[in-house]
Enzyme design. Structure first.
Site, PDB file in Angstrom:
ATOM      1  N   CYS A  51       0.810  -1.221   0.000  1.00  0.00           N
ATOM      2  CA  CYS A  51       0.000   0.000   0.000  1.00  0.00           C
ATOM      3  C   CYS A  51       0.843   1.271   0.000  1.00  0.00           C
ATOM      4  CB  CYS A  51      -0.957   0.000   1.184  1.00  0.00           C
ATOM      5  SG  CYS A  51      -2.125  -1.353   1.084  1.00  0.00           S
ATOM      6  N   HIS A 102      -3.366   7.079   2.415  1.00  0.00           N
ATOM      7  CA  HIS A 102      -3.754   5.777   1.871  1.00  0.00           C
ATOM      8  C   HIS A 102      -5.170   5.443   2.363  1.00  0.00           C
ATOM      9  CE1 HIS A 102      -3.884   1.741   0.611  1.00  0.00           C
ATOM     10  NE2 HIS A 102      -3.791   1.232   1.825  1.00  0.00           N
ATOM     11  N   ASN A 122     -10.114  -0.108  -0.776  1.00  0.00           N
ATOM     12  CA  ASN A 122      -8.656  -0.036  -0.714  1.00  0.00           C
ATOM     13  C   ASN A 122      -8.086  -0.613  -2.019  1.00  0.00           C
ATOM     14  OD1 ASN A 122      -5.934  -0.345  -0.219  1.00  0.00           O
ATOM     15  ND2 ASN A 122      -6.182  -1.281   1.787  1.00  0.00           N
TER      16      ASN A 122
HETATM   17  O1  UT7 Z   1      -3.988  -1.391   3.316  1.00  0.00           O
HETATM   18  C1  UT7 Z   1      -3.152  -2.266   4.002  1.00  0.00           C
HETATM   19  C2  UT7 Z   1      -3.241  -2.060   5.425  1.00  0.00           C
HETATM   20  N1  UT7 Z   1      -4.484  -2.603   5.931  1.00  0.00           N
HETATM   21  C3  UT7 Z   1      -5.126  -1.944   6.817  1.00  0.00           C
HETATM   22  O2  UT7 Z   1      -4.728  -0.856   7.168  1.00  0.00           O
HETATM   23  C4  UT7 Z   1      -6.344  -2.612   7.414  1.00  0.00           C
HETATM   24  C5  UT7 Z   1      -6.377  -2.376   8.878  1.00  0.00           C
HETATM   25  N2  UT7 Z   1      -7.492  -3.046   9.558  1.00  0.00           N
HETATM   26  C6  UT7 Z   1      -8.781  -2.734   9.408  1.00  0.00           C
HETATM   27  O3  UT7 Z   1      -9.155  -1.913   8.591  1.00  0.00           O
HETATM   28  C7  UT7 Z   1      -9.765  -3.364  10.360  1.00  0.00           C
HETATM   29  O4  UT7 Z   1      -9.061  -4.039  11.376  1.00  0.00           O
HETATM   30  C8  UT7 Z   1     -10.768  -4.347   9.698  1.00  0.00           C
HETATM   31  C9  UT7 Z   1     -11.733  -3.576   8.815  1.00  0.00           C
HETATM   32  C10 UT7 Z   1     -10.040  -5.402   8.906  1.00  0.00           C
HETATM   33  C11 UT7 Z   1     -11.606  -5.017  10.787  1.00  0.00           C
HETATM   34  O5  UT7 Z   1     -12.229  -4.037  11.599  1.00  0.00           O
HETATM   35  P1  UT7 Z   1     -12.116  -4.107  13.199  1.00  0.00           P
HETATM   36  O6  UT7 Z   1     -12.883  -2.978  13.695  1.00  0.00           O
HETATM   37  O7  UT7 Z   1     -10.664  -4.195  13.548  1.00  0.00           O
HETATM   38  O8  UT7 Z   1     -12.893  -5.425  13.503  1.00  0.00           O
HETATM   39  P2  UT7 Z   1     -12.448  -6.705  14.309  1.00  0.00           P
HETATM   40  O9  UT7 Z   1     -11.590  -7.576  13.468  1.00  0.00           O
HETATM   41  O10 UT7 Z   1     -11.953  -6.327  15.663  1.00  0.00           O
HETATM   42  O11 UT7 Z   1     -13.832  -7.402  14.525  1.00  0.00           O
HETATM   43  C12 UT7 Z   1     -14.865  -6.835  15.331  1.00  0.00           C
HETATM   44  C13 UT7 Z   1     -16.078  -7.740  15.234  1.00  0.00           C
HETATM   45  C14 UT7 Z   1     -15.750  -9.208  15.460  1.00  0.00           C
HETATM   46  O12 UT7 Z   1     -16.860  -9.811  16.097  1.00  0.00           O
HETATM   47  P3  UT7 Z   1     -16.850 -10.099  17.686  1.00  0.00           P
HETATM   48  O13 UT7 Z   1     -15.657 -10.983  17.899  1.00  0.00           O
HETATM   49  O14 UT7 Z   1     -16.711  -8.763  18.329  1.00  0.00           O
HETATM   50  O15 UT7 Z   1     -18.168 -10.748  17.902  1.00  0.00           O
HETATM   51  C15 UT7 Z   1     -15.609  -9.751  14.066  1.00  0.00           C
HETATM   52  O16 UT7 Z   1     -15.859 -11.125  13.987  1.00  0.00           O
HETATM   53  O17 UT7 Z   1     -16.644  -7.657  13.921  1.00  0.00           O
HETATM   54  C16 UT7 Z   1     -16.668  -8.963  13.329  1.00  0.00           C
HETATM   55  N3  UT7 Z   1     -16.370  -8.810  11.915  1.00  0.00           N
HETATM   56  C17 UT7 Z   1     -17.312  -8.626  10.997  1.00  0.00           C
HETATM   57  N4  UT7 Z   1     -18.638  -8.520  11.081  1.00  0.00           N
HETATM   58  C18 UT7 Z   1     -19.329  -8.293   9.945  1.00  0.00           C
HETATM   59  C19 UT7 Z   1     -15.170  -8.827  11.312  1.00  0.00           C
HETATM   60  N5  UT7 Z   1     -15.313  -8.632   9.997  1.00  0.00           N
HETATM   61  C20 UT7 Z   1     -16.639  -8.507   9.778  1.00  0.00           C
HETATM   62  C21 UT7 Z   1     -17.405  -8.278   8.619  1.00  0.00           C
HETATM   63  N6  UT7 Z   1     -18.735  -8.179   8.759  1.00  0.00           N
HETATM   64  N7  UT7 Z   1     -16.857  -8.131   7.394  1.00  0.00           N
END
Ligand code: UT7
Length: 330
Positions: free
Chosen positions: A117, A257, A287
């Site tokens: 990225c 980004h 992204n």
């Molecule tokens: O470009 C390269 C660099 N990449 C980045 O900068 C990406 C950085 N990371 C992110 O953007 C975020 O971490 C994500 C978008 C990937 C995930 O968001 P988050 O707020 O960190 O969510 P999380 O992984 O902590 O998950 C929170 C909750 C979980 O459920 P519980 O355990 O709280 O019940 C996940 O299972 O949301 C759930 N979850 C989803 N729910 C619906 C995770 N992904 C999804 C989804 N839809 N797509």
């Protein structure tokens, strides 16, 4: 007093595929929903390349052809093309040479840069050296990724985020104080554990097992990448602002980004920078990896004025990150 010769962006153009992949489309593929995606990432749509036999080089070629038309430059005048990508057409040869061939840049050579990225940022800093040192006159830097070719549409942690696209800029020498003034580029290879595509390289060449294990897809520990992304982009921006003896009030635009709207907002808050002056395209393109920055510049081009102080910043796989300070040239 003569002003230092600098490499300046003298044109920008972008290209995205027509096909949209919306949040409601994704709801039908994985366990997710529009409300979660919009509130957690800010993304509504992404563009997906579906043209048969088209790949990253074709998106690059479309962006570059548009750039040449806009700037009145002929393919034969281009000295060099650098393509930042993690989704080159093939493992080798590089995509930049394919782009030279597809657009008829007979006098150019090229190569790819793999900084995920941060790729466009690293490629822009690299291309600028050749212009600033007066080695070459016309250098094109492209950021392009066909992320749909390495995304696991069974993995809701990644498939909701990424899209396809390409953006290209022309670099030429300027002596009027505009152009690329400074950059801070950083890396931390230990980050490879948290954001990667495991198989298909020399470490784990493709086997039936790597395919069955779904190791030919992009994978990330999103939460941990998120934290590092905010830290990395904020500190790089602060450093480039500080060492150019500016304050945040001197900056007209920040081009971050586009990985997650919450990351962008958080960086802007840390910098005390108003969101109205932050370039955004995440809502409609998601992204697009190396393409996010040039696609932003392309879409905001008409709002820019000569002399605007602009800071581009990115964070990505590697880890790689940085910030680049330029004065807009037109
Ligand atoms: O470009 C390269 C660099 N990449 C980045 O900068 C990406 C950085 N990371 C992110 O953007 C975020 O971490 C994500 C978008 C990937 C995930 O968001 P988050 O707020 O960190 O969510 P999380 O992984 O902590 O998950 C929170 C909750 C979980 O459920 P519980 O355990 O709280 O019940 C996940 O299972 O949301 C759930 N979850 C989803 N729910 C619906 C995770 N992904 C999804 C989804 N839809 N797509």
């Amino acid at each position: 007093m003569p002003t230092k010769l600098r490499a300046a962006i003298t044109g920008v153009h972008g290209w995205v595929p027509e096909t949209k992949l919306t949040n409601s489309d994704l709801e039908k593929i994985v366990d997710t929903n529009d409300e979660w995606i919009v509130s957690r990432t800010g993304i509504k749509d992404r563009r997906i390349l579906r043209t048969p036999n088209w790949a990253t080089s074709d998106m690059c070629a479309e962006a570059v052809k548009g750039l040449l038309e806009k700037t009145g430059v002929k393919p034969g005048e281009i000295d060099m093309i650098i393509v930042a990508t993690v989704t080159g057409d093939m493992v080798f040869p590089d995509t930049a040479n394919t782009v030279c061939d597809k657009i008829g840049a007979k006098n150019a050579f090229g190569y790819d840069i793999n900084a995920a990225c941060s790729g466009f940022l690293f490629a822009l800093a690299t291309g600028a050296q050749f212009v600033q040192n007066e080695t070459y006159k016309k250098v094109i830097v492209v950021g392009a990724d066909m992320m749909s070719s390495i995304i696991d549409y069974q993995d809701r942690n990644t498939c909701i985020i990424f899209g396809d696209g390409a953006g290209a800029v022309l670099l030429e020498a300027k002596k009027d104080g505009t152009g690329i003034i400074d950059f801070v580029l950083r890396g931390d290879g230990s980050g490879r554990e948290l954001l990667n595509m495991k198989a298909g390289g020399s470490l784990h060449p493709a086997t039936a097992e790597t395919v069955a294990n779904r190791e030919h897809y992009a994978w990330q520990d999103g939460k941990r990448v998120y934290v590092q992304a905010v830290k990395g982009m904020t500190s790089a921006c602060e450093e480039v602002i500080r060492r150019n003896k500016m304050t945040i009030e001197d900056v007209q635009w920040v081009v971050p980004h586009q990985a997650n709207m919450r990351i962008i907002t958080s960086v802007a808050e840390h910098l005390h920078f108003p969101m109205e002056k932050v370039m955004l395209n995440i809502e409609k393109y998601g992204n697009t990896t190396a393409a996010t920055l040039p696609l932003c510049l392309w879409e905001y081009e008409k709002k820019l004025s000569k002399g605007d102080n602009i800071i581009l910043t990115a964070f990505g796989g590697g880890f790689t990150w940085g910030a680049l300070y330029l004065k807009w040239a037109y």
